[in-house]
Design an enzyme around this catalytic site. Structure first.
Site, PDB file in Angstrom:
ATOM      1  N   GLY A  61       0.812  -1.205   0.000  1.00 18.96           N
ATOM      2  CA  GLY A  61       0.000   0.000   0.000  1.00 18.96           C
ATOM      3  C   GLY A  61       0.845   1.255   0.000  1.00 18.96           C
TER       4      GLY A  61
ATOM      5  N   ARG B 229       4.061   5.954   1.942  1.00 14.26           N
ATOM      6  CA  ARG B 229       4.488   7.356   2.084  1.00 14.26           C
ATOM      7  C   ARG B 229       3.973   8.203   0.927  1.00 14.26           C
ATOM      8  NH1 ARG B 229      10.955   7.649   0.647  1.00 14.26           N
ATOM      9  NH2 ARG B 229      11.000   6.024  -0.946  1.00 14.26           N
TER      10      ARG B 229
ATOM     11  N   LYS C  50       4.361  12.489  -2.286  1.00  8.01           N
ATOM     12  CA  LYS C  50       5.231  11.409  -1.820  1.00  8.01           C
ATOM     13  C   LYS C  50       6.155  11.972  -0.745  1.00  8.01           C
ATOM     14  CE  LYS C  50       8.386   7.773  -3.356  1.00  8.01           C
ATOM     15  NZ  LYS C  50       9.024   7.119  -4.513  1.00  8.01           N
TER      16      LYS C  50
ATOM     17  N   ASP D  82       8.061   6.082   8.826  1.00  8.35           N
ATOM     18  CA  ASP D  82       7.595   7.430   9.160  1.00  8.35           C
ATOM     19  C   ASP D  82       6.814   8.099   8.035  1.00  8.35           C
ATOM     20  OD1 ASP D  82       9.569   8.147   7.319  1.00  8.35           O
ATOM     21  OD2 ASP D  82      11.026   8.680   8.864  1.00  8.35           O
ATOM     22  N   GLY D  83       6.752   7.455   6.871  1.00 10.70           N
ATOM     23  CA  GLY D  83       5.991   8.030   5.779  1.00 10.70           C
ATOM     24  C   GLY D  83       6.652   9.217   5.107  1.00 10.70           C
TER      25      GLY D  83
ATOM     26  N   ARG E  75       3.733  13.957  -7.193  1.00 12.48           N
ATOM     27  CA  ARG E  75       3.785  13.113  -8.384  1.00 12.48           C
ATOM     28  C   ARG E  75       2.510  13.294  -9.203  1.00 12.48           C
ATOM     29  NH1 ARG E  75       6.196   7.223  -6.957  1.00 12.48           N
ATOM     30  NH2 ARG E  75       4.157   6.874  -6.026  1.00 12.48           N
TER      31      ARG E  75
ATOM     32  N   ASP F 203       4.379  -4.429  -7.585  1.00 11.12           N
ATOM     33  CA  ASP F 203       3.727  -3.231  -7.047  1.00 11.12           C
ATOM     34  C   ASP F 203       4.351  -1.958  -7.610  1.00 11.12           C
ATOM     35  OD1 ASP F 203       5.810  -4.399  -5.179  1.00 11.12           O
ATOM     36  OD2 ASP F 203       5.700  -2.381  -4.350  1.00 11.12           O
ATOM     37  N   ASN F 204       5.399  -2.091  -8.415  1.00 16.50           N
ATOM     38  CA  ASN F 204       5.996  -0.941  -9.086  1.00 16.50           C
ATOM     39  C   ASN F 204       5.703  -0.940 -10.585  1.00 16.50           C
ATOM     40  OD1 ASN F 204       7.136  -0.126  -6.660  1.00 16.50           O
ATOM     41  ND2 ASN F 204       9.087  -1.137  -7.044  1.00 16.50           N
TER      42      ASN F 204
ATOM     43  N   ASP G 283       7.598   4.654  -9.736  1.00 17.03           N
ATOM     44  CA  ASP G 283       8.347   4.410  -8.504  1.00 17.03           C
ATOM     45  C   ASP G 283       9.854   4.358  -8.737  1.00 17.03           C
ATOM     46  OD1 ASP G 283       6.072   4.450  -7.053  1.00 17.03           O
ATOM     47  OD2 ASP G 283       5.960   2.319  -6.661  1.00 17.03           O
TER      48      ASP G 283
END
Length: 499
Positions: free
Chosen positions: A91, A94, A114, A126-127, A177, A253-254, A263
């Site tokens: 998911g 960040r 992002k 920490d995102g 982005r 996932d990329n 990504d």
């Protein structure tokens, strides 16, 4: 602070899919955000003026310190295969989607921050993002865009006073982005893994409706859609190969459902040619090496098609048959696209009686480049200077990259003979080759110079490099500094998944 009524329209069509697909989340404000760079050309396409991008309101929006008027910020849930292994729930850890901004031409664009703080998918992180990774992604999107390669881009780069702990303490940064969509293969894999066919079908319908509208009423729309996704992915990776670009982390996932480069982490453009080049020092087994990328793209498409197989048929045997046809199409599209790109790079037609000879000449040059550690970008650029006249010597721009001058000379005779057999005109061929072989690419040492400049509070080097990357095929002598092999000290630069 009050603001005038926005002159833009915000859609929230991804957020409207509901709680199964994303979670509402608010960005975490930054301390003393500073706009380092705004992408004026991209902003204009979105309907945002320079004055908008440099306003206090938009600086706060792009930093995550103020809401996007009309937006519904969410973080998406997805899964994925990472380095070949199912990783389960992932998911947007960040990344926060503010909403879709509707441009003057009617197209909607994701605005995704992002590095804007923790989300429900941050997995104890920490995102946040740091300057080095944010600068690299900002540069990469522009570099590939101006090379004509499909990619996400960034609208802004903002730094702040917040300190973020990675290997050491670094300053926080955030980019905005921009893409039509950030939906990826992993979104579909997640619902497949959870045995949620209704959600998977709803997501497929959403993607087709918004991004493949010509298929909305097609009688076999899911098959046609997956066929298009696989073809777009094949063409994308062929274009990566043709410019020596390595993604570094081709996890599912990329992988973009729109065939975009997505990504940017430990990516890199090759300097000295090595078919097995690994740009990510975390990739210990070379899974994502340059020569592996086409096969990995096929493997990733297979995971997507597997996840969506129930959409292809109710009968398992037919699912398998139709899935295989889609994957075979990937291979066909990749081979045809790559063949055309290689021929263009060499200035060859490769048709008729010369087809086999062209293959031999092209493979011979790649072998020679590898044996001589020749610079990928500048060697191909120099080929345009070769004269097809018999016994013409190698131009200095080419021979400087090969220590084995005898082997280069033997190969050159074969190349020149082929050019003559095809009836090539040197001037016409040179112009065509210089339109497809860039002189300027985003080398790691150039990116590192900019990172250090931005970390010191100066954006001048960033602006200069962005200007150079916007004209990658230019012969302008003023850009010579950006068209050089890396200096010896650049060997110390390495990038990993934390970059």
């Amino acid at each position: 602070m009050t603001h005038a009524t926005p002159h833009w329209t915000v859609d929230n069509h991804f957020a409207q899919l509901g709680a199964d697909f994303s979670s509402p989340v608010q960005p975490t404000p930054l301390k003393n955000p500073k706009l380092i760079h705004a992408n004026a050309e991209l902003g204009a396409r979105l309907g945002l003026s320079k004055a908008d991008l440099h306003s206090d309101q938009w600086r706060a929006i792009l930093a995550g310190n103020a809401p996007l008027p009309g937006g519904a910020p969410v973080a998406a849930i997805y899964g994925g295969h990472q380095f070949g292994h199912w990783a389960g729930q992932l998911g947007d850890g960040r990344a926060i989607l503010l909403g879709q901004l509707r441009a003057p031409d009617g197209q909607s664009w994701d605005l995704q921050l992002k590095g804007a703080g923790m989300t429900p998918y941050s997995r104890f992180a920490d995102g946040r993002a740091v300057i080095r990774s944010s600068v690299r992604e900002y540069l990469a999107g522009e570099a590939l865009h101006h090379l004509g390669i499909p990619t996400t881009r960034a609208l802004s780069l903002i730094t702040a006073d917040d300190e973020i702990h990675r290997e050491t303490f670094e300053r926080a940064a955030v980019i905005c982005r921009v893409a039509p969509s950030h939906v990826r293969f992993g979104n579909f894999e997640w619902f497949y893994s959870q045995n949620q066919p209704a959600q998977l079908r709803a997501l497929a319908d959403y993607v087709i409706h918004h991004f493949y509208p010509e298929l909305t009423n097609a009688p076999d729309r899911y098959h046609d859609w997956l066929r298009q996704v696989s073809a777009r992915s094949a063409r994308l990776i062929a274009h990566w190969q043709a410019v020596g670009f390595c993604h570094g982390v081709m996890n599912t996932d990329n992988m973009s459902i729109l065939g975009l480069t997505l990504d940017y982490g430990p990516y890199g453009f090759m300097d000295a040619f090595d078919a097995a080049h690994i740009c990510n020092h975390s990739d210990h087994n070379g899974r994502y090496a340059w020569h592996q990328q086409p096969g990995i793209g096929h493997w990733n498409c297979a995971r997507l098609v597997q996840a969506c197989s129930a959409l292809l048929s109710d009968e398992p045997p037919q699912q398998v048959q139709r899935a295989q046809a889609i994957l075979d199409h990937y291979a066909e599209v990749y081979s045809a696209t790559m063949r055309a790109l290689w021929l263009a790079k060499f200035g060859l037609r490769g048709d008729g009686a010369e087809d086999d000879a062209a293959t031999e000449v092209m493979n011979g040059f790649l072998t020679l480049m590898q044996q001589n550690h020749a610079d990928f970008t500048l060697s191909f650029r120099a080929l345009a200077q070769v004269s097809c006249a018999e016994n013409s010597p190698a131009p200095r721009a080419l021979s400087d990259h090969f220590f084995d001058s005898a082997a280069l000379g033997v190969w050159l005779q074969s190349y020149q003979a082929l050019l003559r057999a095809e009836g090539q005109d040197d001037a016409v061929r040179a112009q065509a080759m210089n339109r497809v072989n860039p002189r300027i690419v985003l080398r790691n040492y150039l990116a590192q110079q900019v990172i250090e400049d931005v970390e010191a509070g100066n954006s001048a080097a960033l602006t200069r490099l962005l200007d150079a990357l916007s004209t990658p095929y230019s012969d302008d002598p003023a850009l010579d500094a950006f068209a050089q092999v890396p200096p010896p000290e650049a060997a110390r630069i390495s990038v990993s998944c934390s970059s």
